[in-house]
Write a protein that holds these residues in place. Structure first.
Motif, short mmCIF file in Angstrom:
data_model
loop_
_atom_site.label_atom_id
_atom_site.label_comp_id
_atom_site.label_asym_id
_atom_site.label_seq_id
_atom_site.Cartn_x
_atom_site.Cartn_y
_atom_site.Cartn_z
N UNK A 120 0.81 -1.08 0.04
CA UNK A 120 -0.05 0.01 0.01
C UNK A 120 0.68 1.20 0.07
N UNK A 121 0.33 2.45 -0.34
CA UNK A 121 0.80 3.55 -0.42
C UNK A 121 0.93 4.22 1.09
N UNK A 122 2.07 4.82 1.35
CA UNK A 122 2.04 5.58 2.79
C UNK A 122 1.89 6.77 2.69
N UNK A 123 1.01 7.10 1.83
CA UNK A 123 0.43 8.60 1.82
C UNK A 123 -0.63 8.60 2.90
N UNK B 42 -12.29 12.32 4.60
CA UNK B 42 -13.46 11.79 3.64
C UNK B 42 -13.20 10.77 3.18
N UNK B 43 -11.75 10.55 2.72
CA UNK B 43 -11.37 9.19 2.21
C UNK B 43 -11.47 8.00 3.27
N UNK B 44 -11.15 8.38 4.35
CA UNK B 44 -11.22 7.26 5.70
C UNK B 44 -12.60 7.04 5.80
N UNK B 45 -13.64 7.89 5.78
CA UNK B 45 -14.99 7.75 5.76
C UNK B 45 -15.51 6.77 4.97
N UNK B 46 -15.28 6.96 3.70
CA UNK B 46 -15.58 6.36 2.58
C UNK B 46 -15.14 4.92 2.58
N UNK B 47 -13.78 4.61 2.93
CA UNK B 47 -13.42 3.18 3.08
C UNK B 47 -13.90 2.77 4.21
N UNK B 48 -14.53 3.26 5.35
CA UNK B 48 -15.28 2.71 6.27
C UNK B 48 -16.46 2.31 6.02
#
Length: 60
Positions: free
Chosen positions: A5-8, A13-19
């Motif tokens: 995985x990327x370490x970026x 928002x991205x974390x919420x979408x992934x969840x």
């Protein structure tokens, strides 16, 4: 060994979408576990609310 995985760092928002996608793509039996635990929390919260209202009504 390098991670795949990327370490970026990701944003909120991205974390919420992934969840959200993590919840959508659960195994069907996992839904019962999630629904059951949320139901217990709701029952606990509603019983506390009803107790507080009963105390308020008693001391009016």
């Amino acid at each position: 060994m390098q991670d795949e995985t990327n370490n970026i760092p990701i944003g909120d928002v991205e974390a919420a979408v992934e969840g959200l996608f993590g919840l959508i793509y659960l195994h069907p039996s996992d839904y019962f576990i999630v629904i059951g635990s949320l139901s217990l929390f709701a029952l606990y919260g509603l019983s506390i609310y009803a107790g507080i209202k009963w105390i308020q009504k008693k001391f009016r």
